[in-house]
Design an enzyme around this catalytic site. Sequence first.
Site, mmCIF file in Angstrom:
data_model
loop_
_atom_site.group_PDB
_atom_site.id
_atom_site.type_symbol
_atom_site.label_atom_id
_atom_site.label_comp_id
_atom_site.label_asym_id
_atom_site.label_seq_id
_atom_site.Cartn_x
_atom_site.Cartn_y
_atom_site.Cartn_z
ATOM 1 N N GLY A 31 -12.421 -41.113 -11.982
ATOM 2 C CA GLY A 31 -13.198 -42.083 -12.757
ATOM 3 C C GLY A 31 -14.667 -41.757 -12.941
ATOM 4 O O GLY A 31 -15.464 -42.644 -13.233
ATOM 5 N N SER A 32 -15.037 -40.478 -12.840
ATOM 6 C CA SER A 32 -16.459 -40.168 -13.027
ATOM 7 C C SER A 32 -16.875 -40.342 -14.499
ATOM 8 O O SER A 32 -18.012 -40.728 -14.774
ATOM 9 C CB SER A 32 -16.804 -38.766 -12.517
ATOM 10 O OG SER A 32 -16.288 -37.776 -13.364
ATOM 11 N N ASN A 33 -15.981 -40.067 -15.425
ATOM 12 C CA ASN A 33 -16.328 -40.297 -16.836
ATOM 13 C C ASN A 33 -16.437 -41.790 -17.130
ATOM 14 O O ASN A 33 -17.305 -42.217 -17.890
ATOM 15 C CB ASN A 33 -15.320 -39.615 -17.765
ATOM 16 C CG ASN A 33 -15.630 -38.135 -17.944
ATOM 17 O OD1 ASN A 33 -16.564 -37.760 -18.639
ATOM 18 N ND2 ASN A 33 -14.854 -37.297 -17.258
ATOM 19 N N ARG A 85 10.492 -43.211 -21.543
ATOM 20 C CA ARG A 85 9.108 -42.946 -21.973
ATOM 21 C C ARG A 85 8.746 -43.854 -23.143
ATOM 22 O O ARG A 85 7.629 -44.343 -23.242
ATOM 23 C CB ARG A 85 9.039 -41.475 -22.398
ATOM 24 C CG ARG A 85 7.763 -40.820 -21.980
ATOM 25 C CD ARG A 85 7.647 -39.464 -22.607
ATOM 26 N NE ARG A 85 6.478 -39.463 -23.480
ATOM 27 C CZ ARG A 85 6.128 -38.459 -24.232
ATOM 28 N NH1 ARG A 85 6.848 -37.381 -24.283
ATOM 29 N NH2 ARG A 85 5.047 -38.541 -24.990
ATOM 30 N N MET A 110 -3.541 -38.988 -17.287
ATOM 31 C CA MET A 110 -2.688 -37.811 -17.105
ATOM 32 C C MET A 110 -1.293 -37.975 -17.718
ATOM 33 O O MET A 110 -0.290 -37.605 -17.110
ATOM 34 C CB MET A 110 -2.557 -37.500 -15.600
ATOM 35 C CG MET A 110 -3.884 -37.170 -14.951
ATOM 36 S SD MET A 110 -4.756 -35.811 -15.782
ATOM 37 C CE MET A 110 -3.757 -34.448 -15.224
ATOM 38 N N ARG A 111 -1.258 -38.505 -18.905
ATOM 39 C CA ARG A 111 0.040 -38.752 -19.512
ATOM 40 C C ARG A 111 -0.124 -38.510 -21.013
ATOM 41 O O ARG A 111 -1.111 -38.971 -21.606
ATOM 42 C CB ARG A 111 0.375 -40.222 -19.276
ATOM 43 C CG ARG A 111 1.770 -40.603 -19.391
ATOM 44 C CD ARG A 111 2.005 -41.915 -18.674
ATOM 45 N NE ARG A 111 2.226 -41.711 -17.245
ATOM 46 C CZ ARG A 111 3.306 -41.150 -16.728
ATOM 47 N NH1 ARG A 111 4.265 -40.737 -17.501
ATOM 48 N NH2 ARG A 111 3.437 -41.000 -15.419
ATOM 49 N N ASN A 127 -10.464 -38.337 -26.517
ATOM 50 C CA ASN A 127 -10.203 -37.768 -25.187
ATOM 51 C C ASN A 127 -11.292 -36.765 -24.866
ATOM 52 O O ASN A 127 -11.928 -36.219 -25.762
ATOM 53 C CB ASN A 127 -8.841 -37.055 -25.207
ATOM 54 C CG ASN A 127 -8.483 -36.430 -23.871
ATOM 55 O OD1 ASN A 127 -8.675 -37.044 -22.806
ATOM 56 N ND2 ASN A 127 -7.976 -35.210 -23.887
ATOM 57 N N HIS A 129 -11.822 -33.148 -22.782
ATOM 58 C CA HIS A 129 -11.064 -32.050 -22.167
ATOM 59 C C HIS A 129 -12.048 -31.026 -21.599
ATOM 60 O O HIS A 129 -13.013 -30.667 -22.274
ATOM 61 C CB HIS A 129 -10.154 -31.400 -23.220
ATOM 62 C CG HIS A 129 -9.330 -30.299 -22.653
ATOM 63 N ND1 HIS A 129 -8.230 -30.541 -21.838
ATOM 64 C CD2 HIS A 129 -9.456 -28.950 -22.718
ATOM 65 C CE1 HIS A 129 -7.712 -29.385 -21.453
ATOM 66 N NE2 HIS A 129 -8.441 -28.404 -21.971
ATOM 67 N N GLU A 162 -0.515 -36.393 -31.601
ATOM 68 C CA GLU A 162 0.680 -36.386 -30.741
ATOM 69 C C GLU A 162 0.802 -35.151 -29.858
ATOM 70 O O GLU A 162 1.651 -35.103 -28.978
ATOM 71 C CB GLU A 162 1.931 -36.539 -31.598
ATOM 72 C CG GLU A 162 2.166 -37.969 -32.004
ATOM 73 C CD GLU A 162 3.277 -38.075 -33.023
ATOM 74 O OE1 GLU A 162 4.255 -37.319 -32.934
ATOM 75 O OE2 GLU A 162 3.131 -38.920 -33.931
HETATM 76 C C1 GRF Z 1 -12.149 -34.579 -16.481
HETATM 77 O O1 GRF Z 1 -12.355 -33.244 -16.096
HETATM 78 C C2 GRF Z 1 -11.695 -34.657 -17.907
HETATM 79 O O2 GRF Z 1 -12.212 -33.642 -18.709
HETATM 80 C C3 GRF Z 1 -10.201 -34.492 -17.791
HETATM 81 O O3 GRF Z 1 -9.881 -35.202 -16.624
HETATM 82 C C4 GRF Z 1 -10.992 -35.219 -15.752
HETATM 83 C C5 GRF Z 1 -11.275 -36.661 -15.418
HETATM 84 O O4 GRF Z 1 -12.279 -36.777 -14.465
HETATM 85 N N1 GRF Z 1 -9.526 -34.964 -18.979
HETATM 86 P P1 GRF Z 1 -12.811 -38.205 -14.050
HETATM 87 O O5 GRF Z 1 -11.615 -38.993 -13.545
HETATM 88 O O6 GRF Z 1 -13.443 -38.841 -15.249
HETATM 89 O O7 GRF Z 1 -13.803 -37.943 -12.956
#
Ligand code: GRF
Length: 226
Positions: A31-33, A85, A110-111, A127, A129, A162
């Site tokens: 959850g850092s983002n 799903r 993660m899905r 998203n 990445h 998708e």
């Molecule tokens: C990050 O590296 C993001 O780029 C990827 O998943 C990670 C999530 O990190 N999609 P956080 O949970 O936001 O710390």
Amino acid sequence: MRKVSINSMRKAVRATKGRAMRLVIMASGRGSNFTAIDDAIKSGKLYAKIVAVVSDKTDAAVIGKALKAGVPNVVLLARKGFATRNDYDTALVELVKGFNPDYIALAGFMRVLGKEFVGRFTGRIVNIHPALLPSFPGLDAQKQALEYGAKVTGCTVHFVDEGTDTGPIILQRAVPVLEGDDEERLSQRILEQEHILYVEALGLLADGKVSLTGRTVRIVDEGDIE
Ligand code: GRF
């Protein structure tokens, strides 16, 4: 200056005019983002409101962080309660729809989202990445970059389609791979840039400065929008 032709994105952009952008964050981990986005909102850098955090993992640290941050809706929707799903995807659509979001920001969710979800919120899911797409999509992007021997990697904010990390690119930031980097050090330096880049991209969306035509994203000034 040439006027930028408007597409389906514009409706979503317009919807935020004059009020805070309603944001749903979907996350499965640390959850850092989430925290970077929440901090940017609280410090007045980003004009948005996190209306919900949705997670699919019981033990995700992001759940505690969201509760502590005072997010009004923090919901755990685990895949294991659903037979298929598609059933899970339908439940996610119903859940997220109820929050009436302008945008949905995936932050380590993660899905891979199914057809129904992506179809329902086309052009409104973004998203982040940890690589310069289209290089190193999917899991362990930082490890992939190291193993490949890339000299430069980075992070990408993109719209979600998708595929896995295949949607139109909004913003990217490069991060050099340094001599002696291991996965942890490289990931940490990329993560610092992710936090800046995600807030910047969401700010552009909130300000109505993002236009999408096919795969091409343009960052436009409000005056350029017809
Ligand atoms: C990050 O590296 C993001 O780029 C990827 O998943 C990670 C999530 O990190 N999609 P956080 O949970 O936001 O710390």
